[in-house]
Scaffold this motif. Sequence first.
Motif, short mmCIF file in Angstrom:
data_model
loop_
_atom_site.label_atom_id
_atom_site.label_comp_id
_atom_site.label_asym_id
_atom_site.label_seq_id
_atom_site.Cartn_x
_atom_site.Cartn_y
_atom_site.Cartn_z
N ALA A 1 0.93 -1.07 -0.14
CA ALA A 1 -0.08 0.11 0.02
C ALA A 1 0.89 1.43 0.03
CB ALA A 1 -0.82 -0.08 1.25
N SER A 2 0.52 2.32 -1.08
CA SER A 2 1.47 3.34 -0.97
C SER A 2 0.78 4.59 -1.23
CB SER A 2 2.51 2.96 -2.31
OG SER A 2 1.69 2.98 -3.34
N TYR A 3 -0.47 4.51 -1.21
CA TYR A 3 -1.40 6.09 -1.06
C TYR A 3 -2.06 6.12 0.19
CZ TYR A 3 -0.74 4.95 -6.14
OH TYR A 3 -0.04 4.72 -7.52
N CYS A 4 -2.31 7.55 0.52
CA CYS A 4 -3.21 8.16 1.40
C CYS A 4 -4.30 8.75 0.87
CB CYS A 4 -1.93 9.14 2.10
SG CYS A 4 -0.64 8.44 3.08
N VAL A 5 -5.21 8.72 1.98
CA VAL A 5 -6.73 9.42 1.46
C VAL A 5 -6.81 10.22 2.40
CG1 VAL A 5 -9.07 9.16 1.30
CG2 VAL A 5 -7.57 7.31 0.21
N GLY A 6 -7.26 11.58 1.98
CA GLY A 6 -7.55 12.80 2.84
C GLY A 6 -9.10 12.88 2.74
N ILE A 7 -9.76 12.92 3.76
CA ILE A 7 -11.31 13.27 3.95
C ILE A 7 -11.55 14.53 4.61
CG2 ILE A 7 -13.53 12.34 4.25
CD1 ILE A 7 -12.34 9.79 3.90
N GLU A 8 -12.33 15.58 3.93
CA GLU A 8 -12.60 16.71 4.63
C GLU A 8 -14.10 16.46 4.87
OE1 GLU A 8 -12.29 21.54 4.37
OE2 GLU A 8 -11.22 20.19 2.74
N ILE A 9 -14.54 16.79 6.24
CA ILE A 9 -16.14 16.64 6.20
C ILE A 9 -16.50 18.15 6.81
CG2 ILE A 9 -17.95 15.68 7.84
CD1 ILE A 9 -16.41 13.27 8.02
N GLY A 10 -17.44 18.90 5.94
CA GLY A 10 -17.86 20.11 6.62
C GLY A 10 -19.34 20.10 6.98
N VAL A 11 -19.78 21.15 7.24
CA VAL A 11 -21.22 21.10 7.47
C VAL A 11 -22.31 20.91 6.39
CG1 VAL A 11 -23.02 22.73 8.59
CG2 VAL A 11 -20.73 22.81 9.30
N ASN A 12 -21.75 21.50 5.24
CA ASN A 12 -22.75 21.33 4.14
C ASN A 12 -22.09 20.43 2.98
OD1 ASN A 12 -24.89 23.22 4.96
ND2 ASN A 12 -23.41 24.86 4.52
#
Length: 305
Positions: free
Chosen positions: A2-13
Amino acid sequence: MASYCVGIEIGVNRASMGVVDGQGAILCRRVFGATSVNNAERFTDTLCDHLEDLLLKRGLMPTDVRRIGIAVAGGSLMARDGDICAPEVFGGQAVPLRALVEGRVGVNPSVLGDARAAAIAELWHTRAQGDFLCVTLGRSVGVALVRGGTLQAAELAATCGAQAEGDLLPQAMTDALTKAIGSHAIAHRARLRFPHKLPAERLSARDVFTLAEQRDADALALLAESVEAFAAALLPVCAHMGVPAVVLAGALCAYQPSLVEPLNLQLAALARAGGQAEAPVARQAVCGGDAVMVGAALGMEARQG
């Protein structure tokens, strides 16, 4: 391997996610409406559906992902017995977000506040050695502290009945920042002053910025007042924490990067009026509106204290 990263941004809308390589570059991304954000299980299912589809279209599987980081908006982020409590999402309820995501994709994610994530991205790309505050501008304002090029323990946030991640700012300071420049506050003031120029439903700060870009006098005046109020709220925060620089990130910076110059002018004027030798200097995050997503993906791989 495994060589990838995932970024997730959770906002209000809305929520966004991106696959990030070892150089901190976003390879692919997706944005989707966070309409079920108050229902944690339904939202997590939607999030994981998008994630699996995004990976598939990139020719990847969850087994190709070595890290998932989730950045949550809301200024403050508390941990309670393994659950996450963020005042502006999930209805402010404690949610087992890590367990829900791991149960779907088989990767145990880290969860952090949006300001902390943006600071991580700034450190990764600049290798900055000094002291600065990283400030995320969205519906609320988040703040993270970097000293000597090292991210400190956590967001600076006022606790609300749970164990906060780190140092605390006085509640009045955090409230003043959000009241001055938070996107909801800007939209609310615009609705009161010039409703006939704005959409009847789902008004956002972006609508105000669009008017300002069209040189609308009312929108320009409102933004000028908001920046002045933001400077007045930010200056004592910088003095309280003893930092000479501010890095701006978050959704509002993506919509309106031109906030930086007038903010610095206001900070300098207020510092002179208050007899301060030097004013803190603001700059936009290197990753701009992507800073939170990139920092969430990189996570603990950046230098931290």
